[in-house]
Design an enzyme around this catalytic site. Structure first.
Site, PDB file in Angstrom:
ATOM      1  CG  HIS A 153      -2.052  -1.003   1.076  1.00  0.00           C
ATOM      2  ND1 HIS A 153      -3.312  -0.665   0.660  1.00  0.00           N
ATOM      3  CD2 HIS A 153      -2.075  -2.343   1.260  1.00  0.00           C
ATOM      4  CE1 HIS A 153      -4.077  -1.749   0.612  1.00  0.00           C
ATOM      5  NE2 HIS A 153      -3.342  -2.782   0.977  1.00  0.00           N
ATOM      6  CG  ASP A 361       0.258   9.249   0.556  1.00  0.00           C
ATOM      7  OD1 ASP A 361       0.188   8.104   1.015  1.00  0.00           O
ATOM      8  OD2 ASP A 361      -0.427  10.208   0.988  1.00  0.00           O
TER       9      ASP A 361
END
Ligand code: ADQ
Length: 470
Positions: A153, A361
């Protein structure tokens, strides 16, 4: 079709799922049977070797307990004080304690031992995130022959950052034991491929170390998404409207600039407030006309670097208040707490600008949720860090370098001055992309790819970024 076994650090709890990911995986589990396996959240002196199986709101969940020492080494230590900062290219914030790796490995072995007796031969196993990279190795060492996929992720690090991680060679060998490794973005697959193609293994004593063989592992970018249509509905729901009314009352005619994040150093929060400060300093016409709301609930606050980020943010917010606040006007509100999704959806819809500026991110779901919640006839503007995975699928946002606070300040000015037709044009393209990358299709694409009888992927190639490491 075999059952699906989802494995992650934590399993979903009771009540409405907090995020799109849990909702999508629950849905997938409901469609094809199976269960979710993970840590129970309990710390005990001597954990049971077998998992406890329970039904949580119709979802079958298998959980194990951990010892306090193992959890500290595995979670607070190796996962979040070494892997998290290094994968986000913040080696300056990594703390290395050699014994943490043993705890990390021990917990992965414990997961594998408790999971193995629950498996059937044709179960497909889907492992989530950096806490569990060694799980395929541990399962295979115990004899599991199932298809096993892994999804990362967070961003994949550049080779230099990877080499700085103790036991990186073992971690990469662990990744090679999966049939499929999914990443968020092209840049992650590219970083992985660079490592795989140019490995320079070495050991302290000069002994020969073999390169990792990735020939049986496919590495593919599957950008995750949210459920933008659900956010669109949620944004006009009674619960959202209640929040909108509350905030509208205090805003009066001021336009809202909104940030929503976990309080994490990767999210670039102090830099974001500094950019806002520069906007107010450079362009006095905005004073009294705008208001910034930053929502940032604390996370991982037992880790020193998180407390320091929190202190820095307090100081920057205090400085901006001291510099610009007047008895009857405050430039910003900083709220350190979590809100339910309906309230967030309402805030997103109310905002003229969504400020999503992480320093790095994996994807960033707030960007997806903000887009989903906009009013199509009067949408807000998304300012997005080019270092979020989301930048690859949202080129129509105002993309900024979050380290360059002058650039972010200028993007804020552009967003606030943007005419309605340009806002609508940009948002229309953004919404189409958010819908195309919705979380349900994301799970389906990953699992189709992992399926034992391989489906023909030619029809999905335009929505996935494919890069196999042969
Ligand atoms: P996170 O780092 O947690 O996730 P993000 O993708 O932004 O980051 O997801 C945050 C989620 O938490 C969103 O669904 C958001 O609504 C929610 N949230 C944030 N602030 C909140 C608040 N104040 N109150 C309530 N909810 C809040 C990791 C990776 C990301 C990746 C996701 C999914 O770091 O890069 O996008 O996993 O793969």
């Amino acid at each position: 079709m075999g059952r699906l076994v989802v494995v992650s650090n934590r399993t979903p709890g009771k009540g409405p799922a907090a995020g799109g990911l849990a909702v999508a995986l629950r849905q997938t589990l409901a469609e094809r049977e199976g269960f979710w396996f993970g840590w129970s959240g309990k710390l005990v002196d001597i954990p049971e070797p077998h998992a406890q199986i329970t039904d949580i709101d119709g979802l079958t969940v298998a959980q194990i307990d951990l010892t306090r020492d193992d959890h500290q080494a595995y979670y607070g230590g190796y996962s979040n004080s070494i892997l998290w900062p290094s994968f986000h290219l913040r080696l300056d914030l990594a703390t290395i304690e050699a014994h943490w790796y043993e705890g990390y490995r021990r917990v992965n072995t414990q997961f594998a031992r408790a999971l193995l007796p629950l498996l059937k031969p044709d179960d497909v196993i889907w492992v989530h995130d950096y806490h569990l990279i060694p799980l395929a190795t541990e399962l295979r060492n115990l004899g599991a022959r199932n298809r096993i996929g892994f999804y990362l992720h967070i961003p994949f690090p550049t080779p230099d950052a990877l080499y700085a991680i103790p036991h990186h060679q073992e971690l990469m060998r662990d990744l090679s034991r999966y049939d499929l490794v999914g990443m968020q973005a092209n840049r992650d697959v590219a970083a992985f491929t660079e490592f795989a193609d140019h490995q320079t293994p070495s050991s302290l004593d000069g002994a020969r170390v073999h390169s990792v063989d990735f020939s049986r592992t496919e590495v593919v970018a599957f950008p995750i998404g949210s459920d933008p249509d659900a956010f669109a509905r949620l944004a006009v729901s009674p619960a959202a409207t209640k929040m909108v009314r509350r905030v509208e009352r205090t805003l009066a005619d001021q336009r809202l600039i909104l940030g929503v994040d976990r309080l994490d150093y990767s999210k670039g929060l102090p830099q974001r407030v500094e950019a806002y400060e520069k906007l107010l300093a450079n362009d006095s016409r905005f004073r009294r006309q705008i208001h910034m709301l930053q929502v940032a609930p604390p996370s991982r606050d037992a880790i020193k670097e998180y407390q320091e980020t929190s202190d820095t943010l307090d100081a920057v917010c205090g400085r901006v208040m001291g510099r610009f606040a007047e008895p009857d006007w405050q430039p910003l509100t900083y709220v350190k707490r979590a809100y339910g999704q309906p309230s967030l959806a309402g805030l997103y819809r109310l905002a003229s600008v969504g400020l999503v500026t992480p320093l790095r991110d994996g994807m960033n779901l707030v960007a997806h949720e903000f887009i989903g919640a906009q009013d199509p006839t009067d949408p807000g503007v998304l300012i997005l860090s080019r270092f979020a995975g989301a930048a690859e699928i949202f080129p129509d946002a105002l993309l900024v370098n979050p380290f360059d606070t002058d650039e972010t300040a200028e993007a804020l000015r552009m967003a606030l001055d943007m005419p309605l037709d340009e806002r609508i044009a940009r948002w229309t393209t953004l919404m189409a992309s958010a819908q195309k990358h919705n979380v349900t299709d994301w799970a389906k694409h990953f699992l189709d790819h992992l399926a034992p009888a391989k489906v023909d992927h030619s029809s999905t190639r335009d929505v996935l970024y494919l890069a196999s490491v042969a």
